[in-house]
Design an enzyme around this catalytic site. Sequence first.
Site, PDB file in Angstrom:
ATOM      1  N   ASP A 117       0.849  -1.199   0.000  1.00  0.00           N
ATOM      2  CA  ASP A 117       0.000   0.000   0.000  1.00  0.00           C
ATOM      3  C   ASP A 117       0.885   1.249   0.000  1.00  0.00           C
ATOM      4  O   ASP A 117       1.854   1.333   0.749  1.00  0.00           O
ATOM      5  CB  ASP A 117      -0.903  -0.021   1.246  1.00  0.00           C
ATOM      6  CG  ASP A 117      -1.984   1.030   1.171  1.00  0.00           C
ATOM      7  OD1 ASP A 117      -1.665   2.195   1.440  1.00  0.00           O
ATOM      8  OD2 ASP A 117      -3.129   0.692   0.863  1.00  0.00           O
ATOM      9  N   GLU A 147      -4.784   2.670  -4.015  1.00  0.00           N
ATOM     10  CA  GLU A 147      -3.338   2.651  -3.888  1.00  0.00           C
ATOM     11  C   GLU A 147      -2.823   1.309  -3.387  1.00  0.00           C
ATOM     12  O   GLU A 147      -1.690   1.223  -2.914  1.00  0.00           O
ATOM     13  CB  GLU A 147      -2.893   3.766  -2.931  1.00  0.00           C
ATOM     14  CG  GLU A 147      -3.337   3.596  -1.475  1.00  0.00           C
ATOM     15  CD  GLU A 147      -4.730   4.154  -1.220  1.00  0.00           C
ATOM     16  OE1 GLU A 147      -5.487   4.308  -2.201  1.00  0.00           O
ATOM     17  OE2 GLU A 147      -5.056   4.405  -0.042  1.00  0.00           O
TER      18      GLU A 147
END
Length: 627
Positions: free
Chosen positions: A503, A546
């Site tokens: 992430d 993301e």
Amino acid sequence: MRIRVLLLLLILLLLPGGPLRGQGAEDPRALLAQAERLHAQDDEAAALPLVERALALLQGPAADRALRMKALGLRCWINAGVIDPDSLVALAQRGVDEAVRAGDARAAADLRLCRGYGYESLGRMNEATAEYEHGVAEGRRLGDPRLLADGLMLRGEMRYYRGEMGVALADLTESHDLYVRLGNEDRQRHTLNDIANLYADRRVGEYDKAIEYYRQLLAAHQAAGNPAEVSTAYFNLGTTLENKGDPAAALDYYRRSLAIERQRGDSAEIAVVERSMGIALTRAGRPAEALRWLDAALAFYRRTDDADGQARSLLSRGTALRALDRPAEALADLEAARVHFDSTRNTRFLERLHDERALAYAAAGDWRAAYEARGTQLRLQQALAEQLKEEHTSRLRVQFDTERKEAENRALALENRLNGERLAAVTRIRRLQWVIIGLSVVIMVILGVLMARHLSHARQMRTLAMTDELTRLPNRRHLLSVAQARLGDARRTREPFSLLALDVDHFKRINDTFGHDVGDQVLRRVAQACRDSLRHDHSIGRTGGEEFIVVLPRADAQRAMEIAERLRVAVERLDWSDVDPALRVTVSVGVAERAGDDDFAALSRRADDSLYRAKQHGRNRVELAGV
């Protein structure tokens, strides 16, 4: 005899269930109905006490469980606009727990949507996405159109926020159609406004469609007698017409919006419209008139100590002063605005500002300063070039979706017409036999052409469906299919198998600070850096926002930790000087090795848990999940 009758009547009145029983007691169903009406009118302060009273009445084993579940959901959504996001998540969690204990899947899904809204407000986008996905899936499974519509609306708004225009449009359109069938006019208008905003976005640029929808909304708000919403519709029409290149037409709508806001006495909205009026007048070739409106807006932002509002108004006023051939005054305003935009690293506004500075310096005869300002503007323009490419791609994607839908409608209309002709021919079969044969041949040819086109579109859509458009990595569906297959192989051969959950740290902050164009560049470069650092038999895909997942066949925990560290270092060493010198990008990675008979869901959860620990322990690090 009369006394005995009176005594009998008194006994009947006092008996349980008699006429006097319950007088003065409140009806929880009526309380909730009234609370729903107030909630629809945005009167949360009056709605919340009614829900709390209803919940107090709906306690104990004899309570109506379905009604209590409804009250829990309503309380959560009312509080969404009242309490802080952390408290909202905790409130929703208590409701979810109670709904699960009661075995009410519908209520649990609705409360999870509410919890997702809290996560989104906290910037925890992946957790919010999971809740919205669950709500949509449960709405379809349970055949509940209201739950499905709510889930699609929330997921569509989040997808639009992330720039996923095509899928956002699909979600919002389906949600709007469901609200139409449900007769929920308030949500119809809400989703229609979302769709109009999407079409009006510069990354899409379908201004005529946006104007059509804004006008529908304007008529609906006028009929409902809601002046605030009418003003918003006027303003949205004005900005869309201005973006389309028609500032003169935009001015009429701005004036209408301004008249309403003055009646309402909303000073902040008045300042927004005044500044927009000034910009439109300058673009329409009337800069002297523009100054009055821009001065009024600037005065408000100075009184309220709004630094961003002041900077934007100074930029707009500098443009008007330069158009009036007053370059020295224009440069003073532009310099004051530059200080603020430099401090906030607002690339888009800085590019516009340096363009204006170059023109103002040229008007003042300072050609050296004009040259330097133009050079700065061109460098900023280059930094925005990637955004323009993405905007064009998004526009093509939405245009493709729209044209495909229209083509399907034309094909359906053609097929219906031909079927009608065939049925009419059957009634005249004896004297029109040869005509029917001819029509049958025509139908077969048309259906063949349509089938060929359908197969061609299907192949294209299958390719699109397997690839994330922004990063060109496998998307979530494709990656999960690969991961399931590789995990199955590992279980049969008893070889190690690991999974990485990766992430980008503080991605929302990157978007908010540097803009979504920079956020998209970050995702593309992170994806490329990770792909370059992996072996050919490792797979990486973007699973949403993301977040990425890496599939590592034949890799045990130690090997997976080495690979995860390699990815982390590769991202940390990326050079961002060509984007913004202040930009720094890191990633957090969660590592999980297959243990025992782990299925993919269990393995993925352990990887996500370790990713969450990496975030908690400071980010830009790798954490290994326990067995």
